[in-house]
Motif scaffolding. Sequence first.
Motif, short mmCIF file in Angstrom:
data_model
loop_
_atom_site.label_atom_id
_atom_site.label_comp_id
_atom_site.label_asym_id
_atom_site.label_seq_id
_atom_site.Cartn_x
_atom_site.Cartn_y
_atom_site.Cartn_z
N PHE A 135 0.84 -1.20 0.00
CA PHE A 135 0.00 0.00 0.00
C PHE A 135 0.87 1.26 0.00
O PHE A 135 0.67 2.18 -0.77
N TYR A 195 2.52 1.78 -3.24
CA TYR A 195 1.59 2.36 -4.22
C TYR A 195 1.42 3.86 -3.97
O TYR A 195 1.42 4.66 -4.91
N LEU A 207 -3.13 -1.03 -8.89
CA LEU A 207 -4.14 -0.96 -7.83
C LEU A 207 -5.01 -2.21 -7.84
O LEU A 207 -5.36 -2.74 -6.78
N VAL A 208 -5.34 -2.68 -9.04
CA VAL A 208 -6.12 -3.91 -9.13
C VAL A 208 -5.35 -5.06 -8.47
O VAL A 208 -5.90 -5.82 -7.67
N LEU A 233 -3.03 -4.81 -6.28
CA LEU A 233 -2.94 -4.52 -4.85
C LEU A 233 -4.17 -5.04 -4.12
O LEU A 233 -4.07 -5.75 -3.11
N LEU A 234 -5.33 -4.69 -4.68
CA LEU A 234 -6.58 -5.12 -4.04
C LEU A 234 -6.70 -6.64 -4.08
O LEU A 234 -7.05 -7.28 -3.08
N TRP A 254 -4.29 -8.38 -1.74
CA TRP A 254 -4.74 -8.20 -0.36
C TRP A 254 -5.90 -9.15 -0.08
O TRP A 254 -5.94 -9.82 0.94
N PHE A 284 -0.83 -6.22 3.55
CA PHE A 284 -0.21 -5.56 2.41
C PHE A 284 1.31 -5.70 2.47
O PHE A 284 2.02 -5.15 1.65
N PHE A 337 -10.60 3.67 -2.52
CA PHE A 337 -9.96 2.41 -2.16
C PHE A 337 -10.87 1.59 -1.25
O PHE A 337 -11.07 0.40 -1.46
N VAL A 368 -14.75 -5.73 -3.69
CA VAL A 368 -13.95 -6.94 -3.95
C VAL A 368 -14.24 -7.99 -2.89
O VAL A 368 -14.43 -9.17 -3.20
N VAL A 379 -13.19 -3.53 -10.70
CA VAL A 379 -12.25 -3.29 -11.79
C VAL A 379 -12.81 -2.27 -12.76
O VAL A 379 -12.13 -1.31 -13.16
N ILE A 437 -12.53 1.08 -11.22
CA ILE A 437 -11.18 1.63 -11.27
C ILE A 437 -10.90 2.19 -12.66
O ILE A 437 -10.33 3.27 -12.81
#
Lengths: 735, 520
Positions: free
Chosen positions: A136, A139, A180-181, A183-184, A187, A321, B437, B444, B453, B456
């Motif tokens: 995180f 990023y 970011l995708v 990252l999510l 996680w 993270f 976020f 998600v 997605v 985003i």
Amino acid sequence: MYESGGLPLLTLFTFAPVLGTLVLLLIPSRRADIIKTVAAAAAAVPMLVGFYVFWVYKDTGELQYRESLLWIDGLNVYYRLGIDGISAPMVVLSGLVGFIAVVASWGIEKQIKGYFALILLLLTGMNGVFVALDFFLFYVFWELMLLPMYFLIGIWGGPNRVYAAIKFFLYTMAGSVLMLVVLLACWYWSDGRYATNDVSALNRRIELRQEELGEAAADQADVLAMQAERHALLKALNDAREAILKRRFDAGEAIDKAGTMAPESQKRRILKAYGVEWTPDIDAQLAAAHEIYPSLGGIGMSEDERGLLLAEANIELERTFDLLELKERYGLFLGKFVLFRFLGPRSFAALMFIFLFVAFAIKVPVFPFHTWLPWAHVEAPTAISVILAGILLKMGVYGFLRVSYGLFPTMAVAYAVPIAMLGVFNILYGACCAMAQDDMKKLVAYSSVSHMGFCMLGMAALTTWGLTGSILQMFNHGTSTSMMFLLVGVIYDRAHHREINKFGGLAKVLPVYTGVMTLALFASMGLPGLSGFISEILVFLGSFRSKLGSLGGISRPEVSFQSLTVLAAIGVVLTAAYLLWMMQRVFFGPLNEKYKDYSDMNGREIFTLAPLCIVVILFGVYPQPLINLTTQSVAKLQRHVLDSRGIAGSGEKDRYADADEESIEQPHAPAPLATRAPKAKLAAQPDAPAGSPKAPEAAPAPSLIKEAQAERPEPLTLQTGDREGAPPGELAAAR
Amino acid sequence: MNWSQLNELLPIGVVLTTSLVVVFLSLVLAPKDRYVLSLVGVAGCILGLLALGKNYHALAAEYGQPPVFFNGLARVAEGAYNPVLLGGAFVVDGFGMSIMAVALLAGALALLCTTPHEDDSALSTGEYFGLILLAVAGMMLLAVAHDFLTLLISLEVMSVATYILAGSARRDVRSGESALKYLVLGAFSTAFLMFGIAFLYGATGSLAMQAPLVAGEHLPLVKAALALILVGVLFKVGAVPFHSWVPDVYEGAPTGITALMAVGVKAAAFAVVARLCFEAFNMVKELPKVINGHRFIEIVYPLREGWLSLFAVLAILTMALGNLLAMHQNNVKRMLAYSGIAHSGYLLLAFLVTPKAGGAEITQHLQAASFYLLAYGVMTLGAFGVLSLMREDGRPMEKMEDFTGLAKEHPALALCMAVFMLSLAGMPPFAGFFAKFLVFKSAVSSGYAWAAVLGILTSVASLYYYLRVVVRMYMAPAGAEGEPAPARCRYAWTLNLLIYGTGALTLLLGLLPQWLSRLY
């Protein structure tokens, strides 16, 4: 909490510039001299930290100078910093080039205060990327760097600055969004409730499915997938258990160090820093961890025993993270699939690896994501070009090594050849484009594209020399290209244009300038004795030896990397061609009368270039200090990536059989590059375990180059340790 | 009735009282001193915020923390905080309190936007300020309304006041158009809502939020009722396909009122969405099982099962359409209106939960939603604040071109505007990034990764139009007509202060988001 005690070095490294920004905002705009001094002082702090790291840092393969602090409670986001051998050279580079760029901006006249405030903010963002250990945080720093860069190009740039700035911003933003995708997703998948029940349930499912399918079952995709998942599960179980015990072990040690009489609040703080929950019987638990962990660590415990120990475990992992933690849990990502309505299931890890690839490839830049770069470079003011080429591009390759290779090691192996192909294409394409340029800055920009290709090639090869070469190339390209951009800036300040063909015979009026430029060009070209040579030759040797993958089913896997290396070598010739041609047109031939009154470089210009000259010559002649910074970490990363093949499941095994054979032939762990005595054969050192933190001090001048030139027959790839036990029994059964 | 419970509603009382005070005060003040009215109104809002904070602290001291979200099904434990007031008409929980705070902030900005030398005299009459405060009171009531009757009444208090306010710039044709459109379409949507409520009452004989629980054999009618109610609420939210009024109304209304609608009305409407999603849409299904004479029931969530995908699709459409249409706008106010639609879409993502979500999960989703509302509120209010400062010769400057060179003329304002734009686009380290976020994360984790997605991706597209403003301010393309005309701003210290405050808050919420989540 700062774990090593004393000064929080990396926080200082990261946030000193932004403190400078805050101070700048308080100074009235008309006091330009004070603003510049403050900015230089703020930028000097990271440089000093970089020097300190260079002198003091001893690479052990572990993260050092770690700092960790809870940042966002509910999400488990930590402020975690630390450096290892991969980031240490980047820390040195970023500190040095950042300071030089600030000093090189002395000539800025428009909105001085805003400019220096932004450039310092930019330094904070970039420094942060190199030391962040939390995905995180990584990023956030990655994005933080974007904004000031956008404004610096867009406000202080050349005539097309707005277009260049927006192009840069949108390209990079598209990449960050993909990150970011990832990252999510990482996680989200990083939690897991793994009990041995899950494994046996999977076993049952596999059996049922096999019965259903009959003989042909072994090749069915879903069975293979389930088997892969089972391996991942087993591995994850094991890792999770070990990680928890290790954490507890470490926490226990830290508490011991603090003293048993330490107040409870302090103990709690220590525990929190290690992510261990406080419970009333924690002391007993820590003591238990003390006893169990060393035994789990591998001393006299067989796989079966370990399995028994794990059988009791019902481990619940918290989502995280933490890059190190995620790296440990990469097994979790392997068994996952993403279901697309039209494409069917796709491996989660492959998808994420590709997303990350695009994110970082845009930064590197890798063809075809490179088109922002010439624009940004040409329009940006000199100092910003220096930062762009010197530091920013390195963030891409660093991202690969830190994030992509850490989190998705199996994919790094699977995509080694495509990445290397892109790298080689970069080398050739960049060189060809550079040859066609009339604008000096554009030429240097395209030469960056070409040179970053070497980093990609060395990185993809995954051999010790390749990886070391890649990191060295990052450092050396950072210094030599910074020199070139500074030098282009010097001539631009005088002539107000950069057209190569309009110059001529400058050597007569600007002897010092010509000398320094020659040095920079030769370093960039890879002339022996200058820094570029070392890294390029390491990349070539490393990639030539790599045996990953095969092109179009050729039975000899080494052929692919060998042929790519040969192609890449053409790039060196092209580089020499465009650089020498440029030199000839600018410095030699008849003197253009317009330029006969030009003064040679002034004191400030020499001041900015001198350190880079020293670095380029020093590391050309004696690269060992730089190599010493990285060896253990490179070995560790390589081990991490190559070992992952053991659990990658099914079809991978045979393809890499050759590469494995080589490892198995030499059961001893060879000494890392730095510690190898010049004449000692590898076989003569059976007792130096790779990754041992107490490796002997470097022997004097083990000149790598000599070794390379002698074409020693032994495989110099750093081995991955004892691999005989690596493929788990399950895998054999699956085949 | 326990009168001491009314203490929880004190903030609303303060705002209502202030609105009356303002109206009466306007009778005795000379026209040139009318700006005092807005300051009195702001003082009322601040008092309301203080009362809210005091209540919260009192509750925190007495019971730990008030529940984030009160679910009508939950049984309040002995000795714990019971948020239900006045026989179930109101429920003052953490979520409701956070929405109240957003409404108060929006009210304060709307009051300040129209302060000193407004040229249109209608804008500075006492009724104008009184109505703003009345609308704020309506929003606050809506945030804690817990049965369908109070819901309807507070919605109408809020709406009628805003209909009038939208048309308050009497000399401006667009303002009148805005008011008429808002009134007609708003009345239409309220009709849907009322029909829904009537159906519900007919089917269940109850107006309580949990009324659908006792649907019995009238389940189809109850479902139709809930659908109608949802239409009414989604209209206020501005979600696709009930969004078409938003750009015209936002553009035409005076800027302060636009801010009030974009932030306050939206926050209040989302409070209703939350109450509906997590409370009203529970229905009991009788199971055929009878053990020892006890019948067993199962609670089913029609929205969560059948309609959840519909909700996700609506969210995606709202995001995509809002962002796409915003790209072509040359009027910053209209652009912000479309961006407001897009943000409604992001917010809807927070309401996607797994079918059998429990209390902890709902809490997480609501935290995401309320953080988003606060962050969105702060940055949108700031942006509208800057917009309302920009005027030349009494003519509002809302075009993209009008922002040219703002950075030179007013560096601090331009910096704040840049922060708001980048934060709205979702750049770290600003609040907008963290809000997005959280929302994507919650989508998600409830299995709507595809929606996240897509969200985003649309948020990257949004960057384009937010950056256009920044480019205008900082790097106006080298002049075709020479040096661009500098942007003109009027100066009002209160409003400037508020803008700097929201700017700082935008950064602060991004850097220390947990500072806010501690409040729960």
